[in-house]
Design a protein around this motif. Structure first.
Motif, PDB file in Angstrom:
ATOM      1  N   GLY B 233       0.812  -1.213   0.000  1.00  0.00           N
ATOM      2  CA  GLY B 233       0.000   0.000   0.000  1.00  0.00           C
ATOM      3  C   GLY B 233       0.843   1.260   0.000  1.00  0.00           C
ATOM      4  N   SER B 234       2.057   1.169   0.522  1.00  0.00           N
ATOM      5  CA  SER B 234       2.979   2.308   0.493  1.00  0.00           C
ATOM      6  C   SER B 234       4.387   1.750   0.668  1.00  0.00           C
ATOM      7  N   ILE B 235       5.367   2.631   0.621  1.00  0.00           N
ATOM      8  CA  ILE B 235       6.743   2.150   0.861  1.00  0.00           C
ATOM      9  C   ILE B 235       6.848   1.800   2.355  1.00  0.00           C
ATOM     10  N   PRO B 236       7.262   0.580   2.662  1.00  0.00           N
ATOM     11  CA  PRO B 236       7.308   0.147   4.065  1.00  0.00           C
ATOM     12  C   PRO B 236       8.119   1.114   4.950  1.00  0.00           C
ATOM     13  N   LYS B 237       7.751   1.173   6.207  1.00  0.00           N
ATOM     14  CA  LYS B 237       8.428   2.091   7.149  1.00  0.00           C
ATOM     15  C   LYS B 237       9.865   1.661   7.418  1.00  0.00           C
ATOM     16  N   LYS B 238      10.078   0.328   7.360  1.00  0.00           N
ATOM     17  CA  LYS B 238      11.460  -0.158   7.536  1.00  0.00           C
ATOM     18  C   LYS B 238      11.800  -1.058   6.351  1.00  0.00           C
ATOM     19  N   LEU B 239      12.560  -0.508   5.461  1.00  0.00           N
ATOM     20  CA  LEU B 239      12.901  -1.241   4.239  1.00  0.00           C
ATOM     21  C   LEU B 239      14.420  -1.290   4.098  1.00  0.00           C
ATOM     22  N   LYS B 240      14.912  -2.485   3.833  1.00  0.00           N
ATOM     23  CA  LYS B 240      16.365  -2.625   3.664  1.00  0.00           C
ATOM     24  C   LYS B 240      16.660  -3.299   2.337  1.00  0.00           C
ATOM     25  N   LEU B 241      17.460  -2.647   1.516  1.00  0.00           N
ATOM     26  CA  LEU B 241      17.754  -3.149   0.176  1.00  0.00           C
ATOM     27  C   LEU B 241      19.200  -3.640   0.083  1.00  0.00           C
ATOM     28  N   TYR B 242      19.325  -4.957  -0.044  1.00  0.00           N
ATOM     29  CA  TYR B 242      20.659  -5.583  -0.098  1.00  0.00           C
ATOM     30  C   TYR B 242      21.031  -5.914  -1.535  1.00  0.00           C
ATOM     31  N   ASN B 243      22.251  -5.588  -1.882  1.00  0.00           N
ATOM     32  CA  ASN B 243      22.710  -5.866  -3.240  1.00  0.00           C
ATOM     33  C   ASN B 243      24.218  -6.096  -3.245  1.00  0.00           C
ATOM     34  N   CYS B 244      24.655  -7.040  -4.080  1.00  0.00           N
ATOM     35  CA  CYS B 244      26.098  -7.211  -4.229  1.00  0.00           C
ATOM     36  C   CYS B 244      26.664  -6.025  -5.021  1.00  0.00           C
ATOM     37  N   VAL B 245      27.944  -5.745  -4.815  1.00  0.00           N
ATOM     38  CA  VAL B 245      28.575  -4.623  -5.508  1.00  0.00           C
ATOM     39  C   VAL B 245      29.923  -5.061  -6.076  1.00  0.00           C
ATOM     40  N   GLY B 246      30.020  -5.033  -7.398  1.00  0.00           N
ATOM     41  CA  GLY B 246      31.306  -5.299  -8.050  1.00  0.00           C
ATOM     42  C   GLY B 246      31.734  -3.988  -8.666  1.00  0.00           C
ATOM     43  N   GLY B 247      31.261  -3.734  -9.878  1.00  0.00           N
ATOM     44  CA  GLY B 247      31.384  -2.394 -10.459  1.00  0.00           C
ATOM     45  C   GLY B 247      30.308  -1.509  -9.863  1.00  0.00           C
ATOM     46  N   GLY B 248      29.137  -2.112  -9.633  1.00  0.00           N
ATOM     47  CA  GLY B 248      28.071  -1.411  -8.937  1.00  0.00           C
ATOM     48  C   GLY B 248      26.830  -1.090  -9.749  1.00  0.00           C
ATOM     49  N   SER B 249      26.659  -1.752 -10.910  1.00  0.00           N
ATOM     50  CA  SER B 249      25.522  -1.389 -11.763  1.00  0.00           C
ATOM     51  C   SER B 249      24.188  -1.890 -11.241  1.00  0.00           C
ATOM     52  N   SER B 250      24.142  -3.113 -10.740  1.00  0.00           N
ATOM     53  CA  SER B 250      22.836  -3.617 -10.297  1.00  0.00           C
ATOM     54  C   SER B 250      22.412  -2.922  -9.005  1.00  0.00           C
ATOM     55  N   SER B 251      23.351  -2.712  -8.085  1.00  0.00           N
ATOM     56  CA  SER B 251      22.996  -2.075  -6.821  1.00  0.00           C
ATOM     57  C   SER B 251      22.540  -0.638  -7.040  1.00  0.00           C
ATOM     58  N   PHE B 252      23.249   0.085  -7.890  1.00  0.00           N
ATOM     59  CA  PHE B 252      22.824   1.459  -8.127  1.00  0.00           C
ATOM     60  C   PHE B 252      21.406   1.481  -8.695  1.00  0.00           C
ATOM     61  N   GLY B 253      21.162   0.596  -9.655  1.00  0.00           N
ATOM     62  CA  GLY B 253      19.833   0.540 -10.265  1.00  0.00           C
ATOM     63  C   GLY B 253      18.748   0.105  -9.297  1.00  0.00           C
ATOM     64  N   PHE B 254      19.120  -0.710  -8.360  1.00  0.00           N
ATOM     65  CA  PHE B 254      18.197  -1.250  -7.356  1.00  0.00           C
ATOM     66  C   PHE B 254      17.810  -0.184  -6.326  1.00  0.00           C
ATOM     67  N   TRP B 255      18.680   0.787  -6.152  1.00  0.00           N
ATOM     68  CA  TRP B 255      18.483   1.812  -5.115  1.00  0.00           C
ATOM     69  C   TRP B 255      17.982   3.154  -5.646  1.00  0.00           C
ATOM     70  N   ASN B 256      18.276   3.446  -6.907  1.00  0.00           N
ATOM     71  CA  ASN B 256      18.163   4.819  -7.401  1.00  0.00           C
ATOM     72  C   ASN B 256      16.838   5.522  -7.080  1.00  0.00           C
ATOM     73  N   GLU B 257      15.728   4.829  -7.306  1.00  0.00           N
ATOM     74  CA  GLU B 257      14.417   5.480  -7.106  1.00  0.00           C
ATOM     75  C   GLU B 257      14.115   5.751  -5.632  1.00  0.00           C
ATOM     76  N   PHE B 258      14.894   5.188  -4.751  1.00  0.00           N
ATOM     77  CA  PHE B 258      14.653   5.369  -3.305  1.00  0.00           C
ATOM     78  C   PHE B 258      15.645   6.354  -2.673  1.00  0.00           C
ATOM     79  N   MET B 259      16.450   6.988  -3.530  1.00  0.00           N
ATOM     80  CA  MET B 259      17.545   7.829  -3.065  1.00  0.00           C
ATOM     81  C   MET B 259      17.093   8.902  -2.065  1.00  0.00           C
ATOM     82  N   ASP B 260      15.925   9.534  -2.346  1.00  0.00           N
ATOM     83  CA  ASP B 260      15.496  10.677  -1.532  1.00  0.00           C
ATOM     84  C   ASP B 260      14.826  10.280  -0.209  1.00  0.00           C
TER      85      ASP B 260
END
Lengths: 266, 414
Positions: B233-260
């Motif tokens: 129904g909304s963005i959860p109050k406690k949300l944790k986004l885990y991603n592997c990071v090599g160069g960092g393309s998937s993690s950046f893409g996984f996080w970008n919309e939640f930056m603010d």
């Protein structure tokens, strides 16, 4: 006092020929041997470019990569390279030396420290392959303060507008990359085409020396004679590799090759 | 150093392409200045062009397959007994990993610029495989540079590239892994930039490549945002986004919309490759405090010695086996927006075992690193916390390594 690089160009001009610039990698195939090579070619060459080997060289072809990896494997450090320059200058004080390398090595050493070390060991110019204009503005200024030439690279892809800006801001020597290639590529454009581009650069400010490099060998050097200076690098590195593989002395063979190059442009 | 709100992170660099004034930039040979500038002009224009965006979306939807699933891992949640554990199954995407987004966008850009050939680097082989797929789709000739060591350990992807008509060029210099493949690919571009477009396989390289890749993979978080709202129904109050990071393309893409979002609400956890437990070598420059240096055209935290020579890395996962890290992640680290840690080879393998035991999901060795940290931390979290792990690659490519390390029973045939 005039920078020995400018003196070398003047001397070549009075002899009615381009200056011959050589490129060898410091520490290839050992510290001592690379110093001996410099000594053996210093009579024929006008300006010595000394490569600072780096292990992720994004602009070097296979010949220079091979030389660089060989030197790194033997454990060459920046501090050793300054010593090689210092020792060489004891042998031939007036011969100009240019260090050529990648920016990370300078960045890690610290720009100011690096330049101080250049000054005390006798380096006269610097070419930093991956520090283009305008990113190199501040560093080039620091070089000027130490009377070290920061040599700008120009390429066939450099736009006219950019060429003018770079040359306007440049020190007395610039380096024109003959073609779209890493170092040591086969010359894929005609010498005429290269000289056409070269003249386009010279026209902007005829007082600035422009050397041509990349893909020049003993076969092609004679056809580019009208330039201010010509750089041979990969062909020399290749000769070192060939000598080592056939158990011959690279010092003697490289000495011979550079003499041959010199004869072609006399 | 500050992260600005309401401006995409990819556009927060200064005029020379530096994020936070010191990460990124364009440390490139003069020859590449013009092609890079051309690409910048093209990309800046097209990313605002509605027609181009709808073209991209059309391919993402119909060809890549958007959205990829967002699923709850019920059995794992029950077994762990802490936070709710969810996964964004990005490996659903055509080709089996997130690399398809960047590859598709680069091919679209190459078409617009009139280039007929595209070259790219690859580590795990996914970037190469996806580029070969996209190149085929858009009628471009494709050259892939890959370290000889990686060619040996990621054969399924090599075969796929060749099947798609790409030329796979083995790189024998240096450590014969991703770092050398990127160098060789850049060299090829230096010599052929008049006819050839280059695709850098991650959010690394000269600034424009970092931006294009981040822009492309952000599809992941765009989808996730909608899926979270559908589910909760909304963005959860406690949300944790885990991603592997090599160069960092998937993690950046996984996080970008939640930056603010405040990091207390949406936390980003990046997991780097710690390498073998007994080895000093690793591919975790952020976790282990590597110094800033220049690698492949960009300033970043990078594993190097005091002279500035780039150090060899070691990791079981070819996709994370890179001594540097995206300037975007350096920026997110120093602004404290994201937190970074590492998992060892053994820990990644143990997570792979656990996930495949409880769920019908086979994360490749790269996301297995993220799973390890997520599962470890989820145990201590309350059940109103939503943990999401990006399962950004499928383990099919890792068959050989998994069979060798864990035995035959962990390898299913596709």
């Amino acid at each position: 006092m005039l920078n020995p690089i400018s003196v070398a160009f003047k001397k070549a001009r009075t002899e009615n020929r381009p200056a011959l610039l050589t490129y060898t990698v410091a520490g290839d195939s050992s510290k001592k041997q690379s110093l001996d090579i410099l000594k053996s070619i210093s009579k024929s060459a006008d300006i010595l470019e000394v490569g600072v080997p780096h292990n992720t060289p994004v602009a070097d072809g296979s010949q220079i990569q091979t030389s660089a990896y060989r030197a790194i494997k033997k454990g060459i450090k920046i501090i050793d390279i300054f010593k090689i320059v210092r020792d060489f200058k004891k042998f031939d004080k007036s011969k100009p030396i240019i260090l050529m390398g990648y920016y990370n090595m300078i960045f890690q050493y610290g720009e100011n420290n690096f330049l101080n070390k250049c000054k005390t060991s006798g380096v006269n110019g610097l070419i930093v392959v991956d520090l283009p204009w305008p990113e190199n503005k501040d560093f080039a200024k620091k070089c000027k303060k130490k009377s070290i030439y920061f040599i700008q690279l120009l390429s066939p892809t450099t736009t006219s507008k950019r060429l003018r800006k770079i040359i306007q801001n440049s020190h007395p020597m610039n380096y024109f990359i003959s073609m779209l290639s890493t170092t040591g590529g086969k010359l894929k454009v005609s010498p005429r085409e290269i000289l056409k581009n070269y003249n386009r650069i010279k026209k902007i400010n005829p007082k600035k020396e422009v050397v041509i490099g990349f893909g020049i060998t003993d076969k092609t050097i004679g056809k580019l004679k009208s330039a201010d200076g010509l750089v041979v690098g990969s062909a020399i590195c290749k000769e070192i590799t060939r000598s080592l593989n056939s158990r011959q002395n690279p010092v003697i063979n490289v000495g011979k090759l550079v003499r041959k190059l010199k004869n072609k442009i006399k | 150093m500050k992260l600005k709100k309401k401006i995409p992170v990819i556009d927060q660099g200064n005029s020379l392409g530096f994020w936070g004034g010191k990460f990124g930039g364009n440390f490139v040979p003069e020859t590449l200045k013009k092609p890079i500038e051309d690409l910048e002009v093209l990309f800046n224009k097209l990313k605002k062009d509605k027609k181009f965006i709808s073209e991209r979306d059309k391919y993402f939807q119909n060809w890549v397959g958007a959205p990829t699933r967002f699923i709850k891992l019920e059995s794992l949640t029950n077994y762990i007994g802490g936070a709710q554990i969810w996964s964004k199954v990005v490996s659903d995407a055509n080709g089996g990993a997130h690399k398809i987004y960047n590859a598709t966008v680069h091919c679209l850009l190459a078409k617009r610029s009139g280039k007929k050939i595209i070259c790219g680097d690859t580590g795990a082989g996914y970037a190469g495989k996806m580029l070969s797929m996209a190149a085929k789709k858009f009628g471009l000739k494709c050259k892939i540079f890959m370290g000889a060591k990686d060619i040996a350990r990621q054969q399924p992807n090599v075969k796929a590239m060749k099947k798609n008509g790409a030329e796979v060029i083995p790189v024998y210099s240096g450590s014969q892994t991703l770092v050398d493949a990127v160098s060789e690919c850049m060299r090829f571009w230096v010599a052929n930039c008049d006819t050839t477009a280059m695709c850098v396989g991650s959010t690394v390289g000269p600034a424009v490549f970092v931006r294009i890749c981040g822009w492309s993979t952000s599809q992941i978080s765009r989808e996730l945002k909608g899926q979270l709202i559908d589910e909760f129904g909304s963005i959860p109050k406690k949300l944790k986004l885990y991603n592997c990071v090599g160069g960092g393309s998937s993690s950046f893409g996984f996080w970008n919309e939640f930056m603010d979002y405040d990091k207390k609400q949406v936390e980003f956890i990046g997991v780097e490759a710690g390498g073998p437990a007994k080895s000093k070598k690793h591919a975790a420059p952020l976790t282990y405090g590597s110094k800033i240096g220049i690698l492949h055209g960009a300033a970043q935290y990078v594993n190097q010695n005091s002279d500035g020579q780039i150090e060899e890395t070691e990791s079981i996962s070819a996709g994370l086996d890179y001594p540097g890290i995206s300037p975007l992640h350096c920026f997110l680290k120093d602004t404290k927006r994201a937190r970074y840690t590492a998992a060892s080879d053994e820990e990644a393998l143990s997570a792979y075992k656990l996930v495949t035991k409880f769920e019908d999901l086979r994360p490749s060795l790269e996301p297995s690193h993220a799973f390890f940290v997520a599962l470890k931390e989820a145990k201590k979290l309350s059940n109103d916390t939503v943990v999401v792990i990006n399962s950004c690659g499928d383990a099919y490519k890792d068959r050989g390594i998994l069979e060798e390390r864990l035995g035959k029973k962990y390898v299913k045939s596709n």
